[in-house]
Design a protein around this motif. Structure first.
Motif, PDB file in Angstrom:
ATOM      1  N   MET A 201       0.851  -1.195   0.000  1.00 35.85           N
ATOM      2  CA  MET A 201       0.000   0.000   0.000  1.00 35.85           C
ATOM      3  C   MET A 201       0.890   1.249   0.000  1.00 35.85           C
ATOM      4  N   LYS A 202       0.671   2.134  -0.983  1.00 34.26           N
ATOM      5  CA  LYS A 202       1.414   3.410  -1.024  1.00 34.26           C
ATOM      6  C   LYS A 202       0.541   4.496  -0.386  1.00 34.26           C
TER       7      LYS A 202
ATOM      8  N   LEU B 298       1.398   2.323   9.855  1.00 30.04           N
ATOM      9  CA  LEU B 298       1.002   1.299   8.881  1.00 30.04           C
ATOM     10  C   LEU B 298       2.238   0.710   8.198  1.00 30.04           C
ATOM     11  N   LYS B 299       3.237   1.568   7.961  1.00 33.00           N
ATOM     12  CA  LYS B 299       4.486   1.062   7.347  1.00 33.00           C
ATOM     13  C   LYS B 299       5.219   0.154   8.339  1.00 33.00           C
ATOM     14  N   GLU B 300       5.286   0.591   9.583  1.00 29.82           N
ATOM     15  CA  GLU B 300       5.990  -0.209  10.593  1.00 29.82           C
ATOM     16  C   GLU B 300       5.302  -1.553  10.808  1.00 29.82           C
ATOM     17  N   ALA B 301       3.978  -1.579  10.619  1.00 28.11           N
ATOM     18  CA  ALA B 301       3.217  -2.828  10.800  1.00 28.11           C
ATOM     19  C   ALA B 301       3.268  -3.704   9.545  1.00 28.11           C
ATOM     20  N   GLY B 302       4.007  -3.260   8.536  1.00 27.69           N
ATOM     21  CA  GLY B 302       4.147  -4.048   7.312  1.00 27.69           C
ATOM     22  C   GLY B 302       2.948  -3.942   6.382  1.00 27.69           C
ATOM     23  N   LYS B 303       2.038  -2.985   6.664  1.00 22.69           N
ATOM     24  CA  LYS B 303       0.834  -2.837   5.826  1.00 22.69           C
ATOM     25  C   LYS B 303       1.071  -1.856   4.674  1.00 22.69           C
TER      26      LYS B 303
ATOM     27  N   GLY C 140      -7.002  -3.855   6.375  1.00 18.74           N
ATOM     28  CA  GLY C 140      -7.196  -5.265   6.010  1.00 18.74           C
ATOM     29  C   GLY C 140      -6.580  -5.505   4.643  1.00 18.74           C
ATOM     30  N   ASP C 141      -7.096  -6.489   3.937  1.00 18.09           N
ATOM     31  CA  ASP C 141      -6.572  -6.817   2.617  1.00 18.09           C
ATOM     32  C   ASP C 141      -7.331  -6.000   1.566  1.00 18.09           C
ATOM     33  N   GLY C 142      -6.802  -4.873   1.210  1.00 19.71           N
ATOM     34  CA  GLY C 142      -7.469  -3.988   0.244  1.00 19.71           C
ATOM     35  C   GLY C 142      -8.643  -3.236   0.829  1.00 19.71           C
ATOM     36  N   THR C 143      -8.765  -3.260   2.157  1.00 20.07           N
ATOM     37  CA  THR C 143      -9.868  -2.558   2.821  1.00 20.07           C
ATOM     38  C   THR C 143      -9.361  -1.825   4.057  1.00 20.07           C
ATOM     39  N   LEU C 144     -10.180  -0.923   4.565  1.00 22.29           N
ATOM     40  CA  LEU C 144      -9.894  -0.250   5.836  1.00 22.29           C
ATOM     41  C   LEU C 144     -11.150  -0.325   6.695  1.00 22.29           C
TER      42      LEU C 144
ATOM     43  N   HIS D 295     -18.671   5.780  15.145  1.00 21.49           N
ATOM     44  CA  HIS D 295     -19.344   5.170  14.011  1.00 21.49           C
ATOM     45  C   HIS D 295     -18.290   4.332  13.279  1.00 21.49           C
ATOM     46  N   ILE D 296     -18.489   3.010  13.168  1.00 21.34           N
ATOM     47  CA  ILE D 296     -17.504   2.150  12.498  1.00 21.34           C
ATOM     48  C   ILE D 296     -17.929   1.938  11.043  1.00 21.34           C
ATOM     49  N   VAL D 297     -17.018   2.230  10.132  1.00 16.74           N
ATOM     50  CA  VAL D 297     -17.334   2.040   8.705  1.00 16.74           C
ATOM     51  C   VAL D 297     -16.213   1.248   8.036  1.00 16.74           C
ATOM     52  N   GLU D 298     -16.551   0.628   6.919  1.00 19.85           N
ATOM     53  CA  GLU D 298     -15.526  -0.077   6.133  1.00 19.85           C
ATOM     54  C   GLU D 298     -15.474   0.532   4.752  1.00 19.85           C
ATOM     55  N   THR D 299     -14.279   0.580   4.198  1.00 14.90           N
ATOM     56  CA  THR D 299     -14.147   1.070   2.831  1.00 14.90           C
ATOM     57  C   THR D 299     -13.116   0.236   2.092  1.00 14.90           C
ATOM     58  N   THR D 300     -13.255   0.214   0.786  1.00 14.94           N
ATOM     59  CA  THR D 300     -12.233  -0.415  -0.041  1.00 14.94           C
ATOM     60  C   THR D 300     -11.173   0.629  -0.347  1.00 14.94           C
ATOM     61  N   LEU D 301     -10.010   0.171  -0.754  1.00 20.88           N
ATOM     62  CA  LEU D 301      -8.943   1.072  -1.196  1.00 20.88           C
ATOM     63  C   LEU D 301      -8.957   1.102  -2.719  1.00 20.88           C
ATOM     64  N   PRO D 302      -8.528   2.181  -3.344  1.00 22.54           N
ATOM     65  CA  PRO D 302      -8.009   3.418  -2.768  1.00 22.54           C
ATOM     66  C   PRO D 302      -9.107   4.272  -2.127  1.00 22.54           C
ATOM     67  N   ALA D 303      -8.658   5.094  -1.148  1.00 27.74           N
ATOM     68  CA  ALA D 303      -9.616   5.933  -0.427  1.00 27.74           C
ATOM     69  C   ALA D 303      -8.907   7.162   0.137  1.00 27.74           C
TER      70      ALA D 303
END
Ligand SMILES: Cc1cc2nc3c(=O)[nH]c(=O)nc-3n(C[C@H](O)[C@H](O)[C@H](O)COP(=O)(O)OP(=O)(O)OC[C@H]3O[C@@H](n4cnc5c(N)ncnc54)[C@H](O)[C@@H]3O)c2cc1C
Length: 250
Positions: free
Chosen positions: A1-2, A46-51, A147-151, A162-170
């Motif tokens: 992920m960039k 996120l970089k330190e976590a390898g994501k 997550g895998d291509g998601t947040l 409020h918990i929401v999910e989105t796909t990447l890019p975002a």
């Protein structure tokens, strides 16, 4: 992920000075906008976590805004993009057009902006970037899990979260509480000196005006009205009750 983190060098809210015209005085110290520090920190985590594979810090501003990039690099970002302008009246639409061009050309998966700035404070740059790139936008973010291509994101709302999910890019707007931004370590500051900063000009981009017009910025005169009761607690309580009765509030 960039990840691309657009940051603004804003007047230090703790040391604001105005000049005779009502604008921020040149002597006002500049710092990285507070919310943008949460954005940088989250990207680095996120970089330190390898994501994330790469974290790029970008700013549109005067040549002195290089200091804002340096801070991001000192915190741990990989490289910087400095878009130089002498135009103090650059609009939020212009900034969004520049950032979105960079995001599209650079193939970024995630753009983390601050919720708003401490000077302009329109909170429009993030939504405009999302609109220009036709990407999902999640604002007021205080929690982020990749997550895998998601947040999965926690948004602060008036009466809770409020918990929401989105796909990447975002595009995500960072708010206080997302994390505790680190200060650059001495090692980080030394390492930052060797990290690449690409310098560009606003004329390298096609900017689009969002047709926002601003009035003159001024410090509002404060009028404080009220009654100060200076006595012991029991007498103060009696006086408050008497005032409330007089005003027919109880
Ligand atoms: C004194 C003064 C005069 C102004 N005059 C005008 C005017 O005449 N016309 C006009 O249209 N606007 C004017 N503005 C608005 C100014 O141009 C805005 O500050 C700018 O457009 C960015 O919008 P914002 O600060 O509201 O950012 P927001 O939308 O509040 O910022 C949200 C996030 O976007 C990102 N971001 C914002 N700015 C930048 C940046 N420069 N580089 C990289 N990332 C960024 C950051 O992540 C930030 O946290 C003026 C502002 C001031 C303080």
């Amino acid at each position: 992920m960039k990840i691309l983190v657009p940051v603004k060098q804003a007047p230090d809210p703790n040391a604001i000075r105005f000049d005779a015209s009502g604008a921020f005085a040149a002597s006002t110290p500049r710092v990285v906008n507070e919310y943008d520090q949460y954005a940088i920190e989250e990207a680095i985590r996120l970089k330190e976590a390898g994501k994330a594979t790469e974290v790029v810090v970008m700013t549109v501003g005067a040549a002195t805004a290089r200091d804002a990039i340096a801070r991001g690099l000192g915190m741990g970002a990989d490289r910087g993009v400095l878009v130089i302008t002498d135009d103090a009246d650059l609009t939020a639409g212009d900034v969004a057009a520049i950032v979105s061009t960079e995001a599209r050309d650079g193939g970024y998966d995630l753009i983390i902006v601050g919720q708003e700035t401490s000077d302009g404070g329109s909170g429009t740059v993030g939504p405009l970037i999302a609109g220009l790139l036709d990407l999902p936008l999640v604002s007021n973010v205080v929690q982020l899990e990749a997550g895998d291509g998601t947040l999965t994101l926690g948004r602060e709302v008036e009466d809770g979260r409020h918990i929401v999910e989105t796909t990447l890019p975002a595009v995500v707007c960072a708010l206080t509480g997302l994390n505790e931004p680190r200060s650059p370590s001495l090692k980080g500051i030394m390492a930052a000196r060797k990290k690449p900063v690409e310098e560009k000009q606003v004329s390298d981009y096609a900017v689009s005006d969002a047709h926002v017009s601003w009035g003159r910025l001024y410090a509002e005169a404060r009028v404080v009205e009220g009654t100060i009761i200076e006595t012991d607690a029991e007498s103060a309580a009696k006086q408050v009750v008497a005032i409330l009765r007089e005003k027919k509030l109880v």
